[in-house]
Design a protein around this motif. Structure first.
Motif, PDB file in Angstrom:
ATOM      1  N   HIS A 298      34.731  21.849 -17.790  1.00 45.81           N
ATOM      2  CA  HIS A 298      33.516  21.476 -17.058  1.00 45.81           C
ATOM      3  C   HIS A 298      33.932  20.945 -15.710  1.00 45.81           C
ATOM      4  O   HIS A 298      34.694  20.305 -15.454  1.00 45.81           O
ATOM      5  N   LEU A 299      32.903  21.196 -14.925  1.00 41.59           N
ATOM      6  CA  LEU A 299      33.236  20.724 -13.572  1.00 41.59           C
ATOM      7  C   LEU A 299      33.041  19.408 -13.241  1.00 41.59           C
ATOM      8  O   LEU A 299      33.546  18.829 -12.212  1.00 41.59           O
ATOM      9  N   SER A 300      32.401  18.713 -14.201  1.00 40.07           N
ATOM     10  CA  SER A 300      32.077  17.305 -13.952  1.00 40.07           C
ATOM     11  C   SER A 300      33.357  16.620 -14.640  1.00 40.07           C
ATOM     12  O   SER A 300      33.535  15.433 -14.174  1.00 40.07           O
ATOM     13  N   VAL A 301      34.352  17.349 -15.251  1.00 37.54           N
ATOM     14  CA  VAL A 301      35.482  16.554 -15.608  1.00 37.54           C
ATOM     15  C   VAL A 301      36.651  16.735 -14.661  1.00 37.54           C
ATOM     16  O   VAL A 301      36.922  17.830 -13.937  1.00 37.54           O
ATOM     17  N   SER A 302      37.416  15.719 -14.268  1.00 36.95           N
ATOM     18  CA  SER A 302      38.372  15.833 -13.503  1.00 36.95           C
ATOM     19  C   SER A 302      39.853  15.558 -14.128  1.00 36.95           C
ATOM     20  O   SER A 302      40.016  14.366 -14.212  1.00 36.95           O
ATOM     21  N   PRO A 303      40.404  16.548 -14.605  1.00 38.64           N
ATOM     22  CA  PRO A 303      41.846  16.256 -15.444  1.00 38.64           C
ATOM     23  C   PRO A 303      42.622  15.915 -14.793  1.00 38.64           C
ATOM     24  O   PRO A 303      42.763  16.433 -13.453  1.00 38.64           O
ATOM     25  N   LEU A 304      43.819  15.281 -15.372  1.00 42.38           N
ATOM     26  CA  LEU A 304      45.034  15.210 -14.938  1.00 42.38           C
ATOM     27  C   LEU A 304      45.784  16.473 -14.629  1.00 42.38           C
ATOM     28  O   LEU A 304      45.780  17.446 -15.681  1.00 42.38           O
ATOM     29  N   ILE A 305      46.241  16.857 -13.566  1.00 43.60           N
ATOM     30  CA  ILE A 305      46.806  18.276 -13.261  1.00 43.60           C
ATOM     31  C   ILE A 305      48.334  18.068 -13.060  1.00 43.60           C
ATOM     32  O   ILE A 305      48.547  17.166 -12.064  1.00 43.60           O
ATOM     33  N   VAL A 306      48.925  18.514 -13.877  1.00 45.40           N
ATOM     34  CA  VAL A 306      50.589  18.647 -13.896  1.00 45.40           C
ATOM     35  C   VAL A 306      51.159  20.096 -13.452  1.00 45.40           C
ATOM     36  O   VAL A 306      50.859  21.039 -14.464  1.00 45.40           O
ATOM     37  N   ALA A 307      51.690  20.272 -12.157  1.00 46.26           N
ATOM     38  CA  ALA A 307      52.416  21.372 -12.211  1.00 46.26           C
ATOM     39  C   ALA A 307      53.880  21.558 -12.675  1.00 46.26           C
ATOM     40  O   ALA A 307      54.553  20.487 -12.465  1.00 46.26           O
ATOM     41  N   ILE A 308      54.444  22.361 -13.087  1.00 40.68           N
ATOM     42  CA  ILE A 308      55.954  22.433 -13.813  1.00 40.68           C
ATOM     43  C   ILE A 308      56.401  23.837 -13.595  1.00 40.68           C
ATOM     44  O   ILE A 308      55.691  24.737 -13.626  1.00 40.68           O
ATOM     45  N   SER A 309      57.721  23.786 -13.109  1.00 42.97           N
ATOM     46  CA  SER A 309      58.582  24.893 -12.932  1.00 42.97           C
ATOM     47  C   SER A 309      58.581  25.608 -14.341  1.00 42.97           C
ATOM     48  O   SER A 309      59.072  24.835 -15.124  1.00 42.97           O
TER      49      SER A 309
ATOM     50  N   ASN B  96      44.389  16.758 -25.091  1.00 45.01           N
ATOM     51  CA  ASN B  96      43.289  17.417 -24.981  1.00 45.01           C
ATOM     52  C   ASN B  96      42.406  17.690 -26.452  1.00 45.01           C
ATOM     53  O   ASN B  96      41.410  18.302 -26.678  1.00 45.01           O
ATOM     54  N   GLN B  97      43.076  17.297 -27.396  1.00 45.62           N
ATOM     55  CA  GLN B  97      42.665  17.746 -29.040  1.00 45.62           C
ATOM     56  C   GLN B  97      41.380  16.792 -29.013  1.00 45.62           C
ATOM     57  O   GLN B  97      40.615  17.322 -29.960  1.00 45.62           O
ATOM     58  N   ALA B  98      41.163  15.738 -28.407  1.00 46.80           N
ATOM     59  CA  ALA B  98      40.090  14.841 -28.913  1.00 46.80           C
ATOM     60  C   ALA B  98      38.772  15.737 -28.542  1.00 46.80           C
ATOM     61  O   ALA B  98      37.819  15.420 -29.196  1.00 46.80           O
ATOM     62  N   ASP B  99      38.851  16.324 -27.412  1.00 47.81           N
ATOM     63  CA  ASP B  99      37.634  17.196 -27.018  1.00 47.81           C
ATOM     64  C   ASP B  99      38.225  18.500 -26.261  1.00 47.81           C
ATOM     65  O   ASP B  99      38.280  18.243 -24.902  1.00 47.81           O
TER      66      ASP B  99
ATOM     67  N   THR C  93      41.633  16.865 -20.676  1.00 45.59           N
ATOM     68  CA  THR C  93      42.186  15.727 -20.111  1.00 45.59           C
ATOM     69  C   THR C  93      43.188  15.996 -19.164  1.00 45.59           C
ATOM     70  O   THR C  93      43.207  15.419 -18.136  1.00 45.59           O
ATOM     71  N   VAL C  94      43.865  16.814 -19.657  1.00 45.17           N
ATOM     72  CA  VAL C  94      45.097  17.356 -18.774  1.00 45.17           C
ATOM     73  C   VAL C  94      45.063  18.778 -18.702  1.00 45.17           C
ATOM     74  O   VAL C  94      44.757  19.561 -19.613  1.00 45.17           O
ATOM     75  N   GLU C  95      45.421  19.364 -17.461  1.00 44.95           N
ATOM     76  CA  GLU C  95      45.769  20.784 -17.370  1.00 44.95           C
ATOM     77  C   GLU C  95      47.206  20.865 -16.722  1.00 44.95           C
ATOM     78  O   GLU C  95      47.617  20.157 -15.797  1.00 44.95           O
ATOM     79  N   VAL C  96      47.926  21.876 -17.411  1.00 43.87           N
ATOM     80  CA  VAL C  96      49.369  21.985 -17.107  1.00 43.87           C
ATOM     81  C   VAL C  96      49.532  23.406 -16.384  1.00 43.87           C
ATOM     82  O   VAL C  96      49.007  24.288 -16.994  1.00 43.87           O
ATOM     83  N   ILE C  97      49.976  23.531 -15.391  1.00 43.10           N
ATOM     84  CA  ILE C  97      49.964  24.901 -14.651  1.00 43.10           C
ATOM     85  C   ILE C  97      51.295  25.257 -14.420  1.00 43.10           C
ATOM     86  O   ILE C  97      52.331  24.284 -14.044  1.00 43.10           O
TER      87      ILE C  97
END
Length: 301
Positions: free
Chosen positions: A3-14, A64-67, A72-76
């Motif tokens: 959702h655009l209204s949500v600002s997740p924690l973004i973690v980039a990983i090699s 992210n399992q709660a909703d 809550t988090v996005e991993v890239i």
């Protein structure tokens, strides 16, 4: 889609931090790009094994399992593979059931500019130069070091995500630490006592700590899925400036450890850290005997 209204924690990983690619990396270094590509394509249906950051990523994605509709988090995933050889990496993501949909394959190019483009709060790599360049660009970044025992305890695997941070050169700038290195402990204590009411300058990991706190504020304290700790070699009288700085930032950490120069490893075990970030190689090497460590390389010179 988040959702655009949500600002997740973004973690980039090699990809080398997420999966064990050391065998294929050796092929690349010893035989070159073409041999590496053929080697990977021939094995693209063979699942990759977990790398040093894999347990951390699993716990991050579990938030992210709660909703699932409002993650809550996005991993890239960021990789120096080509799109062609990167198919094995995506196959491994599917095999391990990781909810990762965004990825960049640079065919040997730098990864950190894409961490910045994604506005990542954290970038984890196995390459010290990757991390150093990301830090110079203003990102929180670290080289992840696996623990001696790579199997998390059942309590650690099930419990809240626990992140521990050093203070100087991590949450705060390295200005005070440089006084200690150049002039000694007495001068450091004098400076910190005189500056006790002056907030410490920001370090590279302050935005990450703020992002974690925003997640924590969505939960009742006794049900929060994240716990944070500041684990510092400082002791009295250098404690006051740290406390007042966090107060000025309006940031709360769950646990605050002033160790006065003691080794941090046993205290990180007591906290149950899923990862510990520190700029000192020695502290990271000591910690990694028991917990994953993220080395935060300082600027050269």
């Amino acid at each position: 889609m988040p959702h655009l209204s949500v600002s997740p924690l973004i973690v980039a990983i090699s990809s080398r931090a997420l999966f064990d690619l050391e065998e294929s990396h050796a092929v690349f270094e010893q035989q070159g790009v073409e041999a590496y590509a053929l080697w990977q394509i021939a094995r693209e249906d063979q699942p990759l094994q977990a790398g040093p950051a894999f347990p951390l990523v699993k716990k991050l994605l579990a938030l992210n399992q709660a909703d699932p509709s409002a993650p809550t988090v996005e991993v890239i995933l960021l990789s120096r593979n080509s799109a062609d050889t990167g198919l094995r990496v995506f196959n491994a993501i599917r095999h391990h059931g990781l909810d990762i949909s965004r990825a960049v394959f640079t065919s040997g190019g730098n990864l950190w500019p894409y961490a910045a483009a994604f506005q990542a709060h954290l970038f984890l790599s196995l390459d010290p130069e990757d991390a150093r360049l990301a830090l110079q660009a203003g990102l929180a970044a670290a080289v992840i070091l696996p623990p001696g025992d790579t199997t998390p305890s059942p309590e650690t695997a099930r419990g809240p995500l626990r992140l521990a941070f050093d203070g100087d050169a991590v949450l705060f700038s390295d200005a005070s630490e440089r006084i200690y290195e150049e002039r000694g402990l007495a001068a450091f204590h004098e400076h910190e006592s005189l500056s006790a009411h002056e907030p410490l300058p920001d370090g590279p990991f302050r935005p990450l700590l703020e992002a974690l706190q925003r997640i924590q504020q969505r939960h009742a304290p006794d049900l929060c899925p994240i716990r944070t700790a500041l684990v510092t070699s400082r002791g009295a009288p250098a404690h006051e400036r740290v406390i007042r700085t966090l107060r000025a930032w309006n940031i709360r950490v769950d646990e605050l450890l002033f160790l006065g120069g003691l080794d941090k490893a046993e205290f990180l075990v007591a906290f149950g850290a899923d990862i510990f970030f520190d700029d000192h190689t020695g502290h990271c090497e000591s910690a990694r005997r028991f917990v994953p460590a993220g080395h935060v390389p300082r600027a050269k010179g």
